[in-house]
Design a protein around this motif. Structure first.
Motif, PDB file in Angstrom:
ATOM      1  N   MET A 235      -5.365   9.279   2.896  1.00 60.08           N
ATOM      2  CA  MET A 235      -6.609   8.909   3.565  1.00 60.08           C
ATOM      3  C   MET A 235      -7.045   7.512   3.122  1.00 60.08           C
ATOM      4  O   MET A 235      -7.407   6.675   3.946  1.00 60.08           O
ATOM      5  N   ILE A 236      -7.002   7.260   1.829  1.00 61.30           N
ATOM      6  CA  ILE A 236      -7.402   5.953   1.294  1.00 61.30           C
ATOM      7  C   ILE A 236      -6.464   4.867   1.801  1.00 61.30           C
ATOM      8  O   ILE A 236      -6.900   3.779   2.189  1.00 61.30           O
ATOM      9  N   SER A 237      -5.184   5.150   1.830  1.00 58.73           N
ATOM     10  CA  SER A 237      -4.198   4.197   2.338  1.00 58.73           C
ATOM     11  C   SER A 237      -4.473   3.860   3.793  1.00 58.73           C
ATOM     12  O   SER A 237      -4.474   2.688   4.192  1.00 58.73           O
ATOM     13  N   THR A 238      -4.713   4.881   4.604  1.00 52.87           N
ATOM     14  CA  THR A 238      -4.986   4.675   6.025  1.00 52.87           C
ATOM     15  C   THR A 238      -6.273   3.880   6.204  1.00 52.87           C
ATOM     16  O   THR A 238      -6.344   2.980   7.040  1.00 52.87           O
ATOM     17  N   ASP A 239      -7.277   4.183   5.410  1.00 56.38           N
ATOM     18  CA  ASP A 239      -8.537   3.454   5.459  1.00 56.38           C
ATOM     19  C   ASP A 239      -8.325   1.976   5.111  1.00 56.38           C
ATOM     20  O   ASP A 239      -8.858   1.088   5.787  1.00 56.38           O
ATOM     21  N   ASN A 240      -7.539   1.704   4.084  1.00 55.93           N
ATOM     22  CA  ASN A 240      -7.260   0.317   3.691  1.00 55.93           C
ATOM     23  C   ASN A 240      -6.490  -0.437   4.774  1.00 55.93           C
ATOM     24  O   ASN A 240      -6.757  -1.613   5.035  1.00 55.93           O
ATOM     25  N   LYS A 241      -5.556   0.238   5.400  1.00 51.89           N
ATOM     26  CA  LYS A 241      -4.799  -0.390   6.486  1.00 51.89           C
ATOM     27  C   LYS A 241      -5.717  -0.692   7.666  1.00 51.89           C
ATOM     28  O   LYS A 241      -5.635  -1.765   8.271  1.00 51.89           O
ATOM     29  N   ALA A 242      -6.593   0.238   7.985  1.00 47.21           N
ATOM     30  CA  ALA A 242      -7.537   0.010   9.078  1.00 47.21           C
ATOM     31  C   ALA A 242      -8.462  -1.156   8.761  1.00 47.21           C
ATOM     32  O   ALA A 242      -8.772  -1.975   9.636  1.00 47.21           O
ATOM     33  N   ALA A 243      -8.885  -1.271   7.521  1.00 46.36           N
ATOM     34  CA  ALA A 243      -9.754  -2.384   7.117  1.00 46.36           C
ATOM     35  C   ALA A 243      -9.027  -3.720   7.292  1.00 46.36           C
ATOM     36  O   ALA A 243      -9.631  -4.717   7.700  1.00 46.36           O
ATOM     37  N   PHE A 244      -7.734  -3.732   7.007  1.00 42.20           N
ATOM     38  CA  PHE A 244      -6.936  -4.941   7.195  1.00 42.20           C
ATOM     39  C   PHE A 244      -6.890  -5.324   8.683  1.00 42.20           C
ATOM     40  O   PHE A 244      -7.062  -6.485   9.038  1.00 42.20           O
ATOM     41  N   LEU A 245      -6.678  -4.337   9.541  1.00 39.59           N
ATOM     42  CA  LEU A 245      -6.659  -4.583  10.981  1.00 39.59           C
ATOM     43  C   LEU A 245      -8.030  -5.022  11.474  1.00 39.59           C
ATOM     44  O   LEU A 245      -8.142  -5.923  12.310  1.00 39.59           O
ATOM     45  N   LYS A 246      -9.067  -4.380  10.954  1.00 41.16           N
ATOM     46  CA  LYS A 246     -10.428  -4.732  11.357  1.00 41.16           C
ATOM     47  C   LYS A 246     -10.734  -6.186  11.011  1.00 41.16           C
ATOM     48  O   LYS A 246     -11.337  -6.905  11.815  1.00 41.16           O
ATOM     49  N   GLU A 247     -10.318  -6.619   9.854  1.00 41.19           N
ATOM     50  CA  GLU A 247     -10.550  -8.009   9.455  1.00 41.19           C
ATOM     51  C   GLU A 247      -9.875  -8.968  10.439  1.00 41.19           C
ATOM     52  O   GLU A 247     -10.452  -9.983  10.822  1.00 41.19           O
TER      53      GLU A 247
ATOM     54  N   ILE B 201       0.839  -1.208   0.000  1.00 37.49           N
ATOM     55  CA  ILE B 201       0.000   0.000   0.000  1.00 37.49           C
ATOM     56  C   ILE B 201       0.867   1.249   0.000  1.00 37.49           C
ATOM     57  O   ILE B 201       0.612   2.192  -0.749  1.00 37.49           O
ATOM     58  N   ASP B 202       1.902   1.270   0.836  1.00 30.88           N
ATOM     59  CA  ASP B 202       2.776   2.443   0.902  1.00 30.88           C
ATOM     60  C   ASP B 202       3.476   2.687  -0.437  1.00 30.88           C
ATOM     61  O   ASP B 202       3.610   3.837  -0.863  1.00 30.88           O
ATOM     62  N   GLU B 203       3.900   1.618  -1.087  1.00 29.02           N
ATOM     63  CA  GLU B 203       4.537   1.766  -2.399  1.00 29.02           C
ATOM     64  C   GLU B 203       3.550   2.316  -3.421  1.00 29.02           C
ATOM     65  O   GLU B 203       3.901   3.170  -4.242  1.00 29.02           O
ATOM     66  N   ARG B 204       2.322   1.844  -3.370  1.00 25.51           N
ATOM     67  CA  ARG B 204       1.299   2.321  -4.304  1.00 25.51           C
ATOM     68  C   ARG B 204       1.021   3.798  -4.076  1.00 25.51           C
ATOM     69  O   ARG B 204       0.921   4.569  -5.034  1.00 25.51           O
ATOM     70  N   VAL B 205       0.918   4.213  -2.827  1.00 25.68           N
ATOM     71  CA  VAL B 205       0.658   5.623  -2.515  1.00 25.68           C
ATOM     72  C   VAL B 205       1.838   6.475  -2.979  1.00 25.68           C
ATOM     73  O   VAL B 205       1.645   7.564  -3.523  1.00 25.68           O
ATOM     74  N   GLU B 206       3.032   5.980  -2.779  1.00 23.64           N
ATOM     75  CA  GLU B 206       4.219   6.719  -3.212  1.00 23.64           C
ATOM     76  C   GLU B 206       4.185   6.948  -4.730  1.00 23.64           C
ATOM     77  O   GLU B 206       4.486   8.047  -5.208  1.00 23.64           O
ATOM     78  N   LYS B 207       3.781   5.952  -5.484  1.00 20.35           N
ATOM     79  CA  LYS B 207       3.663   6.100  -6.946  1.00 20.35           C
ATOM     80  C   LYS B 207       2.548   7.074  -7.304  1.00 20.35           C
ATOM     81  O   LYS B 207       2.691   7.884  -8.217  1.00 20.35           O
ATOM     82  N   LEU B 208       1.420   6.993  -6.589  1.00 17.52           N
ATOM     83  CA  LEU B 208       0.292   7.878  -6.877  1.00 17.52           C
ATOM     84  C   LEU B 208       0.633   9.327  -6.593  1.00 17.52           C
ATOM     85  O   LEU B 208       0.181  10.221  -7.306  1.00 17.52           O
ATOM     86  N   HIS B 209       1.414   9.577  -5.564  1.00 21.66           N
ATOM     87  CA  HIS B 209       1.781  10.956  -5.227  1.00 21.66           C
ATOM     88  C   HIS B 209       2.499  11.636  -6.390  1.00 21.66           C
ATOM     89  O   HIS B 209       2.411  12.839  -6.540  1.00 21.66           O
ATOM     90  N   LYS B 210       3.156  10.862  -7.209  1.00 20.68           N
ATOM     91  CA  LYS B 210       3.884  11.427  -8.334  1.00 20.68           C
ATOM     92  C   LYS B 210       2.946  11.837  -9.468  1.00 20.68           C
ATOM     93  O   LYS B 210       3.289  12.675 -10.286  1.00 20.68           O
ATOM     94  N   SER B 211       1.746  11.215  -9.522  1.00 17.00           N
ATOM     95  CA  SER B 211       0.861  11.483 -10.650  1.00 17.00           C
ATOM     96  C   SER B 211      -0.458  12.145 -10.271  1.00 17.00           C
ATOM     97  O   SER B 211      -1.251  12.464 -11.137  1.00 17.00           O
ATOM     98  N   THR B 212      -0.718  12.334  -9.000  1.00 20.96           N
ATOM     99  CA  THR B 212      -1.976  12.959  -8.585  1.00 20.96           C
ATOM    100  C   THR B 212      -1.712  14.315  -7.972  1.00 20.96           C
ATOM    101  O   THR B 212      -0.583  14.654  -7.647  1.00 20.96           O
ATOM    102  N   MET B 213      -2.771  15.043  -7.789  1.00 20.83           N
ATOM    103  CA  MET B 213      -2.647  16.353  -7.155  1.00 20.83           C
ATOM    104  C   MET B 213      -2.167  16.170  -5.721  1.00 20.83           C
ATOM    105  O   MET B 213      -2.463  15.165  -5.086  1.00 20.83           O
ATOM    106  N   GLN B 214      -1.450  17.134  -5.263  1.00 23.43           N
ATOM    107  CA  GLN B 214      -1.001  17.059  -3.878  1.00 23.43           C
ATOM    108  C   GLN B 214      -2.207  17.175  -2.964  1.00 23.43           C
ATOM    109  O   GLN B 214      -3.177  17.837  -3.267  1.00 23.43           O
ATOM    110  N   GLY B 215      -2.137  16.522  -1.861  1.00 22.44           N
ATOM    111  CA  GLY B 215      -3.232  16.522  -0.914  1.00 22.44           C
ATOM    112  C   GLY B 215      -3.173  15.258  -0.090  1.00 22.44           C
ATOM    113  O   GLY B 215      -2.230  14.466  -0.197  1.00 22.44           O
TER     114      GLY B 215
END
Length: 137
Positions: A113-125, A94-108
């Motif tokens: 947020m999506i990464s943190t949500d996905n990590k929380a979902a993994f913990l919740k499971e 997930i962190d690698e994917r976010v790092e790649k996305l930061h290069k091609s998406t608007m800053q923000g």
């Protein structure tokens, strides 16, 4: 500091909720959804959600270690080791994917947020697996 206060408020509510035999995960989810529905500070919402789920997971594991028989504790320890390895691999991906996305998406904070949500979902499971696989009641 606000995050800590929010987490403490969640845990106070979790205790009250648990005393009424309701699922603390549902309470955490409801608070998260209400926060997200406000439409602002969503990264902060996801961070508080992640921290609440992570704390509930840690508390559940500690509770299980204190209440299971020796055989079940050994099984839980082995399960946890395997799960921690999966968690590390998943979070790294997930962190690698976010790092790649930061290069091609608007800053923000949307990607974070999506990464943190996905990590929380993994913990919740994992938390739900523990409830299912190691019932105490």
């Amino acid at each position: 500091m606000r995050h800590l206060l929010a987490i403490l408020a969640i845990f106070g509510s979790i205790t009250a909720y648990a005393q009424q035999h309701k699922d603390p995960v549902d309470l955490i989810e409801e608070r998260y959804q209400r926060c997200i529905a406000q439409g602002s500070n969503m990264y902060s919402c996801a961070t508080v959600y992640y921290q609440a789920i992570d704390s509930a997971l840690s508390a559940t594991i500690q509770h299980l270690y204190g209440h299971l028989n020796a055989s079940s504790v050994n099984k839980l320890q082995l399960d946890q080791i395997a799960w921690e390895e999966k968690k590390e691999a998943y979070f790294k991906k997930i962190d690698e994917r976010v790092e790649k996305l930061h290069k091609s998406t608007m800053q923000g904070l949307d990607d974070d947020m999506i990464s943190t949500d996905n990590k929380a979902a993994f913990l919740k499971e994992r938390l739900l697996e523990l409830y299912r696989d190691y019932p105490l009641g």
